[in-house]
Design an enzyme around this catalytic site. Structure first.
Site, PDB file in Angstrom:
ATOM      1  N   ASP A 189       0.891  -1.356   0.016  1.00  0.00           N
ATOM      2  CA  ASP A 189       0.032   0.073   0.145  1.00  0.00           C
ATOM      3  C   ASP A 189       0.933   1.221  -0.137  1.00  0.00           C
ATOM      4  O   ASP A 189       2.043   1.365   0.074  1.00  0.00           O
ATOM      5  CB  ASP A 189      -0.814  -0.029   1.236  1.00  0.00           C
ATOM      6  CG  ASP A 189      -2.165   0.931   0.898  1.00  0.00           C
ATOM      7  OD1 ASP A 189      -2.201   1.687  -0.093  1.00  0.00           O
ATOM      8  OD2 ASP A 189      -3.092   0.969   1.881  1.00  0.00           O
TER       9      ASP A 189
HETATM   10  C1  BGC Z   1      -5.244   3.259   0.392  1.00  0.00           C
HETATM   11  C2  BGC Z   1      -5.403   2.371  -0.600  1.00  0.00           C
HETATM   12  C3  BGC Z   1      -5.201   3.007  -1.969  1.00  0.00           C
HETATM   13  C4  BGC Z   1      -4.064   3.555  -2.126  1.00  0.00           C
HETATM   14  C5  BGC Z   1      -3.686   4.228  -3.598  1.00  0.00           C
HETATM   15  C6  BGC Z   1      -3.889   4.033   0.274  1.00  0.00           C
HETATM   16  O1  BGC Z   1      -3.795   5.223   1.109  1.00  0.00           O
HETATM   17  O2  BGC Z   1      -4.983   2.707   1.814  1.00  0.00           O
HETATM   18  O3  BGC Z   1      -6.760   1.738  -0.267  1.00  0.00           O
HETATM   19  O4  BGC Z   1      -5.539   2.052  -2.951  1.00  0.00           O
HETATM   20  O5  BGC Z   1      -3.751   4.691  -1.054  1.00  0.00           O
HETATM   21  O6  BGC Z   1      -4.508   5.268  -3.681  1.00  0.00           O
END
Ligand code: BGC
Length: 729
Positions: free
Chosen positions: A265
Site C-alpha cells: 500500500d
Molecule cells: C489506500 C489504498 C489505496 C492507495 C492508493 C492508500 O492510502 O490505503 O486503499 O488503494 O492509497 O491510492
C-alpha cells in the site's frame, strides 16, 4: 450473469516464453524498475526514470491523454519498451458513481454488484487504467473506522460473496476496445481490525481469528481470479503486514499456491520506519522484499536499495527474477504489449451512458435500508400537497458521491430535492430549508436556521429531513469517536420533531450511526448511505412508493459507542447475557453492561419493506448428515402484506460444541425472492457440511462431528430454529 470474467491464472506457455526472453535481456536496474510504482509527485525526473526503465507502474493519473503520454515514454523511449501498468482507485464506480461499497453490499445481490463493477471497469479501462485497487475485502466490525464504508461489512460469508462478485465484475472479459483490467483485493490483511477503530492502528488478533474471519474474503477473491493483492499498512501482532512473511509467503504462496503480484500500500514500506520495524529505507526494502512484497507503491524503498541488497547478497537475484516474472506475466496477460495505448475518443462513448445511469439508480434503490416505519408513514404516496424538505444534505450535489468518487462530478449528482421534483406531481409544493451545515466548522451555530425549518414543517403535511455525514467523514483516515449526527443536526431534528408534524429521516452516511434519540422519536427512518449519482432519485422513488425498499444491513448498528465492537457472530462467553448467570457474591454475574443493552439497535441482516413477511414450517431433510454431506433446510416464506416485496431470506448455523469455541451464529446462505401479496414460497438451502468448519487448536481447518443449530429468518436476531447432527460417517 450475462458476461464472463477474464482468466489471468491459466498457465500460458506462450506468455512464459515471452517473459523469459525479456527477462534474459534485463539489467538488474531494469528488473528493479519493474517493481516500482510511482505517482506524479514521486520525483521531478519522472519522465527520465521511465525512459531508463526505472518505473514499472504508475498510479492515480488523469485521463487517457496523460496515460498515453507516459506509456509512450515507456514503450517508445525506454531500451526494452516494456509498457507501464496503470493503477487507480476505482472503488464504487468511475464516472458513473455507484453507492459506496457498504451500501452496494446491502443489496445482498452479488449479481447486481458484479454488473456495477463491470460498468466501473468499462469506464476506467477506456482511460487506459489497467489495474483497479479494489475490492476492499476487509471485514469491518467497528463503525468508528471510516473505511467500513469501503467494504462489505462485518460478515465472512457475505464478505466472500461480495469479494467474488466484485472481482468477477472488474475483470470482465468483454471490456471496450478489447482492453483488460485486473483487480487488487486489499488490504491484506486484517486492516479492519484496527484497535479502537482508529485508521492505521495496531492489530493484535489470534491466528485463528485471522484465518477464520479476516482471510476468507481474500481467498474468495483469489478463487474468483484476482491476480494481484495489496498488502496492508497495519501490523499484526508485532509484524507489519507489508513485511510479513507469514502472510505473504506461508499463507499466500505456500498454503494457497497463489502466484499473483503483491503490491504494497501507499508508502507502506517507508512506513516501516514509523512502525519501528526498520531503521531506514534500506532495511525496509530488505525486510519487505524478503517477506514477499513484489512491488513498492510510491517507490521510496525498492528503487534506491534493492539492487545494492542483491550485490551485498542480502537479497537473492533469483527472488528478484521471480517477482519480475510475476509483473511481466501480468503485463502480457493484460495485453499491454500489444495494446499499450487507449483511444481518447472512447471515453465519451462509454462513460455515463443512459444504461450506466440506469444501473446506478437500480443499485441505489436496492442498497437503501428502511430502519423504521411506524404506522406505515412511508410510502408517502403522490397525493401529498406540501412537503418540507429539510436538512443540510437535502439539496447536496457532492456528498452522495461518497468517499472514493474517481471521476464522479457534482454536476452528475441528483439531490433529494432534484429527485422529489422529478417524481412529484406539479401541484405539490416543496419547501426546502437546509436548516444548518453538515458539520459545524465555525465553533458556533452560525448559519443554522431552525426557525425557517420549523416554519416549513408547520406549513407542510410531512417533514422529510435529510441528515448525516459528509463524504469526508468516512473513508480513509476518517475515523470518528462520536457517531451521532455531526454539527447542529441533532438540534435541528429535535426542533422539527417538536412541531408534532410527521417526520421522515433520510440518513446519508458512510457508516452505521448511533442514533438512540432518533430511533425513539422519529417514526420513519431510511438509511440511504452515500448513494452515488442517482441517490436523490432513488430516495424519491422509495419515499413516494414507486419502489419498495429492499436493502438489508450488512453491519450491526450500535445503540451507543460503548458497545463497539458489536457484531452478531460473537462468542457465547462463559456467562452469556441471556443466561441465568452465576450467582457470585449476592448478584447474578453475566456478560452485560450495567448501563446499556447487549443487543444492537438494529441487527445484521435487518431491513423493512413496504409489506410484511411471515416465516413458518422449518424443515430439515435429514437430521443426521455425514462430513461429506449436505444439510438441506427449508422454510415457508409468505408475503402477508398488500403489496409485492423482496425478502432476503437468511440461513444461520451454530456449531454447539467445538475443539475451540465457536460463534453463536454464522451466516451460511441467503436467497432473495420477490413475492406478490399473499404469495408464499418454500425457500431451500443446501449447505455443504465442509463449509461448517473452523481452525481448531492445532490451527487445522476441520469440520467436527456433533450437534448444530440452524435458523432461517429475516435477520441475525430472528428466525425459525432447528437442529441437526453431523456424524463421522
Ligand atoms: C489506500 C489504498 C489505496 C492507495 C492508493 C492508500 O492510502 O490505503 O486503499 O488503494 O492509497 O491510492
Amino acid at each position: 450473469m450475462n458476461f464472463i470474467s477474464y482468466d489471468f491464472n491459466t498457465a500460458s506457455p506462450e506468455i512464459d516464453a515471452r517473459v523469459e526472453a525479456l527477462l534474459s535481456r534485463m539489467t538488474l536496474a531494469e528488473k528493479v524498475g519493474q517493481l516500482v510504482q510511482a505517482n506524479l509527485r514521486w520525483r521531478d525526473d519522472l519522465d527520465d526514470q521511465i525512459r531508463q526503465g526505472r518505473v514499472g507502474s504508475l498510479l492515480s493519473l488523469n485521463g487517457a491523454e496523460q496515460i498515453n503520454r507516459f506509456q509512450r515514454l515507456a514503450v517508445e523511449e525506454s531500451r526494452l519498451g516494456i509498457p507501464l501498468i496503470i493503477g487507480f482507485d476505482v472503488i464504487h464506480g468511475f464516472r458513473t458513481v455507484f453507492p459506496i461499497p457498504i451500501a452496494e453490499a446491502c443489496t445482498w445481490d452479488p449479481n447486481l454488484v458484479s454488473q456495477a463493477a463491470r460498468v466501473a471497469a468499462m469506464e476506467a479501462c477506456v482511460e487506459g487504467i489497467d489495474w483497479i485497487f479494489a475490492p476492499m475485502v476487509d471485514i469491518a466490525r467497528d463503525p468508528r473506522w471510516g473505511r467500513i464504508a469501503e467494504g462489505a461489512g462485518e460478515d465472512v460469508f457475505l464478505g466472500c460473496a461480495m469479494a467474488r462478485a466484485l472481482v468477477v465484475g472488474f475483470q470482465a472479459a468483454d471490456l471496450p476496445g478489447g482492453r483488460r483490467i485486473v483487480a487488487c483485493p486489499k488490504h491484506y490483511a486484517a486492516y479492519g481490525a484496527a484497535e479502537a477503530g482508529k485508521d492505521y492502528n495496531t492489530v493484535d488478533i489470534s491466528e485463528r481469528t485471522l484465518r477464520d474471519t479476516y482471510l476468507p474474503p481474500f481467498k474468495a477473491a483469489f478463487d474468483a481470479g484476482a491476480a494481484t493483492v495489496m498488502s496492508a499498512f497495519n501490523e499484526i501482532a508485532g509484524v507489519p503486514a507489508s513485511a510479513n512473511p507469514f502472510l505473504l509467503k506461508t499463507i499466500l504462496r505456500e498454503t494457497w499456491g497463489w502466484e499473483g503480484v503483491v503490491l504494497s500500500d501507499f508508502d507502506a514500506l517507508g512506513e516501516l520506519l514509523h512502525h519501528g520495524f526498520a531503521a531506514d529505507h534500506r532495511e525496509a526494502a530488505l525486510r519487505s522484499f524478503n517477506a514477499g512484497v513484489d512491488m513498492d507503491m510510491m517507490g521510496n524503498a525498492f528503487p534506491y536499495h534493492l539492487a545494492n541488497l542483491v550485490r551485498e547478497d542480502l537479497v537473492e537475484e533469483a527472488q528478484i527474477d521471480s517477482a519480475v516474472r510475476r509483473v511481466l506475466r501480468l503485463k502480457f496477460a493484460l495485453g499491454l504489449f500489444e495494446q499499450p495505448y487507449t483511444d481518447p475518443a472512447l471515453a465519451a462513448q462509454v462513460q455515463l451512458t443512459d444504461e450506466h445511469r440506469e444501473m446506478a439508480l437500480e443499485v441505489a434503490q436496492k442498497s437503501m435500508v428502511l430502519l423504521k416505519n411506524e404506522g406505515n408513514l412511508l410510502p408517502l404516496g403522490t397525493d401529498l400537497r406540501t412537503i418540507a424538505l429539510i436538512g443540510p444534505l437535502a439539496d447536496d450535489h457532492h456528498n452522495p458521491l461518497g468517499c472514493w468518487h474517481a471521476r464522479g462530478r457534482d454536476a452528475d449528482v441528483e439531490s433529494v430535492l432534484d429527485g422529489l421534483r422529478a417524481v412529484l406531481p406539479e401541484e405539490a409544493v416543496l419547501l426546502h430549508v437546509p436548516g444548518c451545515a453538515i458539520e459545524d466548522t465555525t465553533g458556533g451555530s452560525a448559519g443554522a436556521d431552525f426557525d425557517a425549518a420549523v416554519s416549513a414543517a408547520l406549513a407542510a403535511d410531512v417533514a422529510v429531513l435529510v441528515l448525516g455525514e459528509a463524504e469526508m467523514q468516512s473513508g480513509e483516515a476518517h475515523s470518528r469517536a462520536h457517531l451521532g449526527l455531526p454539527g447542529w443536526q441533532q438540534d435541528l431534528l429535535e426542533a422539527v420533531v417538536a412541531t408534532g408534524k410527521p417526520v421522515v429521516v433520510v440518513l446519508m452516511a458512510g457508516r452505521p450511526l448511533v442514533l438512540p434519540w432518533m430511533v425513539e422519536h422519529v417514526p420513519a427512518i431510511l438509511m440511504a448511505w452515500h448513494g452515488g449519482i442517482r441517490a436523490g432519485r432513488a430516495i424519491a422513488d422509495i419515499l413516494l412508493g414507486a419502489v419498495a425498499p429492499s436493502g438489508r444491513l450488512v453491519v450491526s448498528f450500535p445503540r451507543s459507542e460503548g458497545q463497539i465492537p458489536i457484531y452478531y457472530g460473537h462468542k457465547s462467553t462463559g456467562r452469556p447475557a441471556d443466561s441465568e448467570g452465576v450467582i457470585q457474591f449476592d448478584r447474578r454475574h453475566r456478560s452485560v453492561y450495567l448501563d446499556e443493552a447487549s443487543t444492537p439497535q438494529f441487527p445484521f441482516g435487518y431491513g423493512l419493506s413496504y409489506t410484511t413477511f411471515a416465516y413458518s414450517d422449518l424443515q430439515i431433510e435429514a437430521s443426521e448428515v455425514t462430513l461429506d454431506g449436505v444439510v438441506v433446510v427449508s422454510a415457508e416464506v409468505a408475503n402477508t402484506g398488500d403489496r409485492a416485496g423482496v425478502e432476503t431470506v437468511q440461513c444461520y448455523v451454530r456449531d454447539l460444541v467445538g475443539n475451540v469455541t465457536r460463534p453463536v451464529k454464522e451466516l451460511k446462505g441467503f436467497q432473495q425472492l420477490t413475492l406478490a401479496p399473499g404469495e408464499r414460497r418454500r425457500v431451500r438451502f443446501e449447505i455443504p457440511v465442509r463449509s461448517l468448519g473452523f481452525h481448531n487448536l492445532e490451527l487445522r481447518y476441520v469440520v467436527e462431528p456433533g450437534d448444530f443449530r440452524v435458523w432461517i429468518g429475516p435477520n441475525a436476531a430472528e428466525g425459525l430454529q432447528g437442529e441437526f447432527v453431523v456424524k463421522d460417517s
